[in-house]
Scaffold this active site. Structure first.
Site, PDB file in Angstrom:
ATOM      1  N   CYS A  18       0.741  -1.333  -0.279  1.00 35.99           N
ATOM      2  CA  CYS A  18      -0.280   0.366   0.112  1.00 35.99           C
ATOM      3  C   CYS A  18       0.516   1.395   0.474  1.00 35.99           C
ATOM      4  O   CYS A  18       1.617   1.593   0.725  1.00 35.99           O
ATOM      5  CB  CYS A  18      -1.039  -0.220   1.178  1.00 35.99           C
ATOM      6  SG  CYS A  18      -2.095   0.908   1.177  1.00 35.99           S
ATOM      7  N   PRO A  19       0.896   2.439  -1.000  1.00 33.93           N
ATOM      8  CA  PRO A  19      -0.589   2.430  -2.408  1.00 33.93           C
ATOM      9  C   PRO A  19      -0.119   2.342  -3.366  1.00 33.93           C
ATOM     10  O   PRO A  19      -0.269   2.674  -4.425  1.00 33.93           O
ATOM     11  CB  PRO A  19      -0.750   3.665  -1.699  1.00 33.93           C
ATOM     12  CG  PRO A  19       0.616   4.501  -1.128  1.00 33.93           C
ATOM     13  CD  PRO A  19       1.940   3.453  -0.360  1.00 33.93           C
TER      14      PRO A  19
END
Lengths: 83, 346
Positions: A18-19
């Site tokens: 993430c991200p």
């Protein structure tokens, strides 16, 4: 007719944390011309839900989200072509 | 002993299940609000905090629990939580986020978790302890014998104040939301079991469920003699201590909680077909490890991670948690700007 659609480019973000799946997709789409199709291969559940809900804001068009197996997904996106 | 193991583990499994299904991560919640202009998870956090705030107040009025706000040491809260905020963006997840993602098979989260556990232990009892102690003792402020809260600094009744804040914020939010309907939410026509076990949960349901689990956590941990809602970092320190055979170290309620989170997330991911060993490359493993180190130092210095301060501390109106929460947000925003936003606009 999505089966026969040939993507202009393929981006594999499997395994990324993430991200990065979202950010790599956005960065790649920004560099593509209007109407070009990006194929994204991803396996991160949050991004499978988050990329579609944020694409519209950037003007791109989600063509399809397809589950390959388990968490592995294939997404087709048509670039807005701002550049 | 049995009660400690059973209830900590059980609440952990529920929490891990909900975290995985709701993709609930405060790093994403805070970071995405500026990075992707996406507030979906932030709304989920807001609901969980409000449910906890009202729930704790009612439970305290009924004498089920005793409020236990975090200490306020402004220097340690600011510095520690700011560093924690930087760390969680590098780690790709908050303390609960990296814990549950281990159960999804993410090796990047595991490396962050090892960093967090190591640095947290070194700050709690190792060579970093003097820095933490100096920051905490030199800036500690109390109200009489108590840790400061939004209620006691103004001489207000604690439970009624918490309940009033929760209700007022919920009403304002409801009115604002009615005037600006959400366009992103898509109504699902899948069966109930598919919606619970196969699809990701919506932000509202996730927030409610996590708030309720936080209430359960407070109740059961009080029975076990711990008296605090959900928390992450202290559990990992407990596990490291037992692993290092520190004399008299035992796995407490919070240690069983974090073990339960991984099991719950693993169960949820397996049912949904989302478990996969994922490898992000050595560079990312290094980055998440460094992020974890910063999180571990920051959490122990500030007296808590994102869960202790935001999910469990804000609902108890602790000033230390309020300052900690603000510093976490600022650290995360600055880091997200520097590593994601600025390179994009260059």
């Amino acid at each position: 007719m999505e089966e026969t659609l040939t993507p202009t480019k393929t981006l594999d973000v499997c395994g990324k944390i993430c991200p990065y799946p979202d950010m790599d997709t956005i960065t790649t789409l920004k560099k593509m011309a209007k109407g070009e199709v990006l194929e994204v291969l991803l396996d991160y559940p949050l991004s499978v839900e988050r990329i579609p809900r944020n694409l519209k804001k950037q003007g791109h068009k989600l063509l399809s989200v397809e589950q390959i197996d388990g968490p592995n997904h294939r997404m087709l996106i048509e670039a807005h072509g701002l550049k | 002993m049995t009660l400690v193991i059973l209830s900590g583990l059980l609440v952990g499994i529920l929490f891990g299940f909900a975290l995985q299904r709701g993709r609930f991560c405060m790093n994403s919640a805070i970071r995405d609000s500026i990075l992707l202009k996406d507030t979906t998870l932030l709304k989920s956090v807001g609901v969980a905090v409000l449910v906890s705030m009202a729930g704790f107040a009612i439970m305290a009025m009924a004498n089920f629990i005793k409020m236990n706000p975090t200490p306020f040491f402004w220097g340690a809260n600011l510095v520690g939580s700011f560093i924690f905020g930087i760390g969680m963006v590098l780690a790709g997840g908050c303390a609960s986020g990296i814990t549950y993602r281990v159960g999804e098979g993410m090796t990047g989260a595991l490396s962050a978790l090892i960093g967090l556990s190591a640095a947290a232990t070194l700050t709690a009892m190792g060579f970093l302890k003097p820095i933490k102690d100096a920051l905490q003792t030199s800036t500690k402020i109390m109200v009489g014998e108590a840790n400061p809260t939004l209620a006691n600094i103004f001489g207000l009744p604690p439970y009624a104040t918490a309940l009033a804040i929760a209700v007022i914020v919920a009403i304002i939010w409801f009115i604002l939301a009615r005037n600006n309907p959400d366009e992103g939410e898509v109504k699902s026509n899948a069966s109930l079991s598919n919606r619970i076990f196969k699809k990701g949960w919506g932000w509202f349901a996730t927030g409610i469920v996590i708030g309720l689990i936080n209430m359960l956590a407070f109740y059961f941990s009080s029975l076990a003699g711990r008296s605090y809602p959900l928390a992450i970092t202290s559990g990992w320190i407990g596990i490291v201590k037992v692993g290092m055979s520190v004399p008299e170290a035992k796995l407490g309620w919070d240690a069983w909680l974090v073990i339960g989170i991984i099991i719950g997330a693993l169960i949820a991911a397996l049912i949904a077909g989302e478990f996969k060993i994922r490898w992000p490359g050595w560079g990312m493993i290094g980055q998440t490890f460094v992020g974890g180190l910063l999180m571990g130092f920051g959490a122990v210095t500030s007296g808590g991670c994102n869960v202790t301060h935001i999910l469990s501390g804000l609902p108890q109106l602790g000033i230390g948690s309020l300052v900690g929460a603000i510093a976490i947000v600022l650290g995360a925003w600055l880091t997200a700007y520097l590593i994601f936003v600025r390179p994009q606009s260059a």
